[in-house]
Design a protein around this motif. Sequence first.
Motif, PDB file in Angstrom:
ATOM      1  N   ARG A 121     -64.178  59.547  44.752  1.00 43.70           N
ATOM      2  CA  ARG A 121     -65.459  58.884  44.476  1.00 43.70           C
ATOM      3  C   ARG A 121     -66.642  59.830  44.762  1.00 43.70           C
ATOM      4  O   ARG A 121     -67.633  59.828  44.046  1.00 43.70           O
ATOM      5  CB  ARG A 121     -65.591  57.605  45.295  1.00 43.70           C
ATOM      6  CG  ARG A 121     -64.739  56.463  44.758  1.00 43.70           C
ATOM      7  CD  ARG A 121     -64.883  55.216  45.629  1.00 43.70           C
ATOM      8  NE  ARG A 121     -64.072  54.119  45.158  1.00 43.70           N
ATOM      9  CZ  ARG A 121     -64.478  53.198  44.288  1.00 43.70           C
ATOM     10  NH1 ARG A 121     -65.705  53.233  43.814  1.00 43.70           N
ATOM     11  NH2 ARG A 121     -63.671  52.230  43.911  1.00 43.70           N
TER      12      ARG A 121
ATOM     13  N   TYR B  69     -66.625  63.118  44.488  1.00 48.94           N
ATOM     14  CA  TYR B  69     -66.701  64.056  43.364  1.00 48.94           C
ATOM     15  C   TYR B  69     -67.347  63.393  42.151  1.00 48.94           C
ATOM     16  O   TYR B  69     -68.148  64.006  41.445  1.00 48.94           O
ATOM     17  CB  TYR B  69     -65.314  64.575  42.978  1.00 48.94           C
ATOM     18  CG  TYR B  69     -64.808  65.698  43.858  1.00 48.94           C
ATOM     19  CD1 TYR B  69     -65.533  66.879  44.000  1.00 48.94           C
ATOM     20  CD2 TYR B  69     -63.601  65.593  44.517  1.00 48.94           C
ATOM     21  CE1 TYR B  69     -65.071  67.918  44.796  1.00 48.94           C
ATOM     22  CE2 TYR B  69     -63.122  66.617  45.315  1.00 48.94           C
ATOM     23  CZ  TYR B  69     -63.858  67.778  45.450  1.00 48.94           C
ATOM     24  OH  TYR B  69     -63.397  68.798  46.232  1.00 48.94           O
ATOM     25  N   ILE B  70     -66.986  62.143  41.898  1.00 49.80           N
ATOM     26  CA  ILE B  70     -67.564  61.424  40.759  1.00 49.80           C
ATOM     27  C   ILE B  70     -69.076  61.273  40.941  1.00 49.80           C
ATOM     28  O   ILE B  70     -69.848  61.469  40.001  1.00 49.80           O
ATOM     29  CB  ILE B  70     -66.880  60.057  40.568  1.00 49.80           C
ATOM     30  CG1 ILE B  70     -65.449  60.245  40.058  1.00 49.80           C
ATOM     31  CG2 ILE B  70     -67.669  59.177  39.597  1.00 49.80           C
ATOM     32  CD1 ILE B  70     -64.611  58.984  40.045  1.00 49.80           C
ATOM     33  N   MET B  71     -69.498  60.928  42.151  1.00 56.36           N
ATOM     34  CA  MET B  71     -70.935  60.772  42.424  1.00 56.36           C
ATOM     35  C   MET B  71     -71.695  62.086  42.193  1.00 56.36           C
ATOM     36  O   MET B  71     -72.860  62.081  41.836  1.00 56.36           O
ATOM     37  CB  MET B  71     -71.161  60.287  43.860  1.00 56.36           C
ATOM     38  CG  MET B  71     -70.685  58.873  44.111  1.00 56.36           C
ATOM     39  SD  MET B  71     -71.613  57.646  43.186  1.00 56.36           S
ATOM     40  CE  MET B  71     -73.092  57.564  44.154  1.00 56.36           C
ATOM     41  N   ARG B  72     -70.996  63.222  42.389  1.00 59.21           N
ATOM     42  CA  ARG B  72     -71.616  64.537  42.174  1.00 59.21           C
ATOM     43  C   ARG B  72     -71.427  65.028  40.738  1.00 59.21           C
ATOM     44  O   ARG B  72     -71.751  66.170  40.426  1.00 59.21           O
ATOM     45  CB  ARG B  72     -71.030  65.554  43.154  1.00 59.21           C
ATOM     46  CG  ARG B  72     -71.418  65.301  44.595  1.00 59.21           C
ATOM     47  CD  ARG B  72     -71.099  66.501  45.472  1.00 59.21           C
ATOM     48  NE  ARG B  72     -69.682  66.807  45.532  1.00 59.21           N
ATOM     49  CZ  ARG B  72     -68.885  66.536  46.560  1.00 59.21           C
ATOM     50  NH1 ARG B  72     -69.377  65.944  47.625  1.00 59.21           N
ATOM     51  NH2 ARG B  72     -67.620  66.861  46.534  1.00 59.21           N
ATOM     52  N   ASN B  73     -70.859  64.164  39.875  1.00 62.04           N
ATOM     53  CA  ASN B  73     -70.591  64.502  38.472  1.00 62.04           C
ATOM     54  C   ASN B  73     -69.629  65.670  38.313  1.00 62.04           C
ATOM     55  O   ASN B  73     -69.657  66.372  37.297  1.00 62.04           O
ATOM     56  CB  ASN B  73     -71.887  64.792  37.699  1.00 62.04           C
ATOM     57  CG  ASN B  73     -72.743  63.562  37.565  1.00 62.04           C
ATOM     58  OD1 ASN B  73     -72.242  62.457  37.484  1.00 62.04           O
ATOM     59  ND2 ASN B  73     -74.048  63.748  37.561  1.00 62.04           N
ATOM     60  N   ASP B  74     -68.766  65.877  39.299  1.00 63.15           N
ATOM     61  CA  ASP B  74     -67.744  66.917  39.213  1.00 63.15           C
ATOM     62  C   ASP B  74     -66.430  66.225  38.822  1.00 63.15           C
ATOM     63  O   ASP B  74     -65.551  65.994  39.631  1.00 63.15           O
ATOM     64  CB  ASP B  74     -67.605  67.642  40.558  1.00 63.15           C
ATOM     65  CG  ASP B  74     -66.738  68.887  40.456  1.00 63.15           C
ATOM     66  OD1 ASP B  74     -66.085  69.086  39.401  1.00 63.15           O
ATOM     67  OD2 ASP B  74     -66.702  69.657  41.430  1.00 63.15           O
ATOM     68  N   PHE B  75     -66.326  65.912  37.525  1.00 69.14           N
ATOM     69  CA  PHE B  75     -65.221  65.080  37.052  1.00 69.14           C
ATOM     70  C   PHE B  75     -63.887  65.822  37.017  1.00 69.14           C
ATOM     71  O   PHE B  75     -62.841  65.209  37.172  1.00 69.14           O
ATOM     72  CB  PHE B  75     -65.566  64.483  35.686  1.00 69.14           C
ATOM     73  CG  PHE B  75     -66.835  63.691  35.722  1.00 69.14           C
ATOM     74  CD1 PHE B  75     -66.921  62.529  36.466  1.00 69.14           C
ATOM     75  CD2 PHE B  75     -67.963  64.132  35.060  1.00 69.14           C
ATOM     76  CE1 PHE B  75     -68.100  61.803  36.534  1.00 69.14           C
ATOM     77  CE2 PHE B  75     -69.142  63.418  35.116  1.00 69.14           C
ATOM     78  CZ  PHE B  75     -69.209  62.248  35.857  1.00 69.14           C
ATOM     79  N   TYR B  76     -63.930  67.136  36.827  1.00 65.94           N
ATOM     80  CA  TYR B  76     -62.681  67.896  36.823  1.00 65.94           C
ATOM     81  C   TYR B  76     -62.076  67.949  38.231  1.00 65.94           C
ATOM     82  O   TYR B  76     -60.868  67.786  38.399  1.00 65.94           O
ATOM     83  CB  TYR B  76     -62.912  69.292  36.248  1.00 65.94           C
ATOM     84  CG  TYR B  76     -63.218  69.238  34.777  1.00 65.94           C
ATOM     85  CD1 TYR B  76     -62.196  69.044  33.843  1.00 65.94           C
ATOM     86  CD2 TYR B  76     -64.521  69.326  34.306  1.00 65.94           C
ATOM     87  CE1 TYR B  76     -62.467  68.958  32.485  1.00 65.94           C
ATOM     88  CE2 TYR B  76     -64.804  69.238  32.952  1.00 65.94           C
ATOM     89  CZ  TYR B  76     -63.769  69.051  32.051  1.00 65.94           C
ATOM     90  OH  TYR B  76     -64.045  68.948  30.717  1.00 65.94           O
TER      91      TYR B  76
ATOM     92  N   ILE C 166     -63.525  58.598  35.269  1.00 64.75           N
ATOM     93  CA  ILE C 166     -63.543  60.036  34.988  1.00 64.75           C
ATOM     94  C   ILE C 166     -63.503  60.275  33.483  1.00 64.75           C
ATOM     95  O   ILE C 166     -64.302  61.034  32.929  1.00 64.75           O
ATOM     96  CB  ILE C 166     -62.363  60.732  35.699  1.00 64.75           C
ATOM     97  CG1 ILE C 166     -62.585  60.737  37.213  1.00 64.75           C
ATOM     98  CG2 ILE C 166     -62.174  62.154  35.170  1.00 64.75           C
ATOM     99  CD1 ILE C 166     -61.365  61.095  38.029  1.00 64.75           C
TER     100      ILE C 166
ATOM    101  N   ASN D 247     -66.767  59.259  31.687  1.00 65.21           N
ATOM    102  CA  ASN D 247     -67.860  60.195  31.945  1.00 65.21           C
ATOM    103  C   ASN D 247     -67.645  61.545  31.283  1.00 65.21           C
ATOM    104  O   ASN D 247     -68.605  62.288  31.089  1.00 65.21           O
ATOM    105  CB  ASN D 247     -68.072  60.370  33.446  1.00 65.21           C
ATOM    106  CG  ASN D 247     -68.845  59.228  34.036  1.00 65.21           C
ATOM    107  OD1 ASN D 247     -70.049  59.122  33.832  1.00 65.21           O
ATOM    108  ND2 ASN D 247     -68.173  58.337  34.736  1.00 65.21           N
ATOM    109  N   ARG D 248     -66.408  61.860  30.928  1.00 60.92           N
ATOM    110  CA  ARG D 248     -66.138  63.104  30.205  1.00 60.92           C
ATOM    111  C   ARG D 248     -66.155  62.884  28.691  1.00 60.92           C
ATOM    112  O   ARG D 248     -65.875  63.790  27.932  1.00 60.92           O
ATOM    113  CB  ARG D 248     -64.801  63.693  30.662  1.00 60.92           C
ATOM    114  CG  ARG D 248     -64.954  64.355  32.021  1.00 60.92           C
ATOM    115  CD  ARG D 248     -63.678  64.791  32.653  1.00 60.92           C
ATOM    116  NE  ARG D 248     -62.728  65.382  31.741  1.00 60.92           N
ATOM    117  CZ  ARG D 248     -61.462  65.628  32.072  1.00 60.92           C
ATOM    118  NH1 ARG D 248     -61.030  65.334  33.274  1.00 60.92           N
ATOM    119  NH2 ARG D 248     -60.639  66.168  31.213  1.00 60.92           N
TER     120      ARG D 248
END
Length: 197
Positions: A84, A86-93, A116, A119-120
Amino acid sequence: MRNPYEVLGVRENASLEEIKRAYREQVKKYHPDKYQDNPLRELAEEKLREINEAYEYLLKNHGQGTYSSGSYSYGGYSEFQTVRDYIMRNDFYAAERELNKINNRNDEWFYLMGIIYVNRGNYSQGYSYIKRAAEMNPYNEEYRDALNRLNNSYRNYNTQYYNAPRRDNDDCCQICAWLYCTDCLCECCGGDFISCC
């Protein structure tokens, strides 16, 4: 971790229906959408995670005796929290990489994987994952809200696309149909609008 019965505000011998009702009330009270642009948003998100954990534990262990603080298993809570973050930081990979390390493919796993993918830009696959999460845990409002938002976006897109005004001069089929009808009418009256047909 606090006693899950206390988190949901139910007695330890509560029925499954009482637990579900208490869960729905708590989710409504602390849902992050109610705290947008509010300094208490992070606190509400933390509380909602605690509520979801307690609910998941009580559903899995209902009817197996009372809660013992030493027996509570986090069930990947910290791992899901990392995803979560990582998702909040927009780091989806990075979020997907972390999520694929988790063996517990529960409803939260499917929900986060869906978020994920959406958002991608892979809406179809993301929708499938989120729908699966909502089917696994139909009482989770976070999953239902995400599914409803995706359904509404899809409906709005289709409405805009299919109801878009069309210009007659751009539609070749429309022009051909008019010419054909005109030629048929002329021939019925003894004339010929298009001599080659």
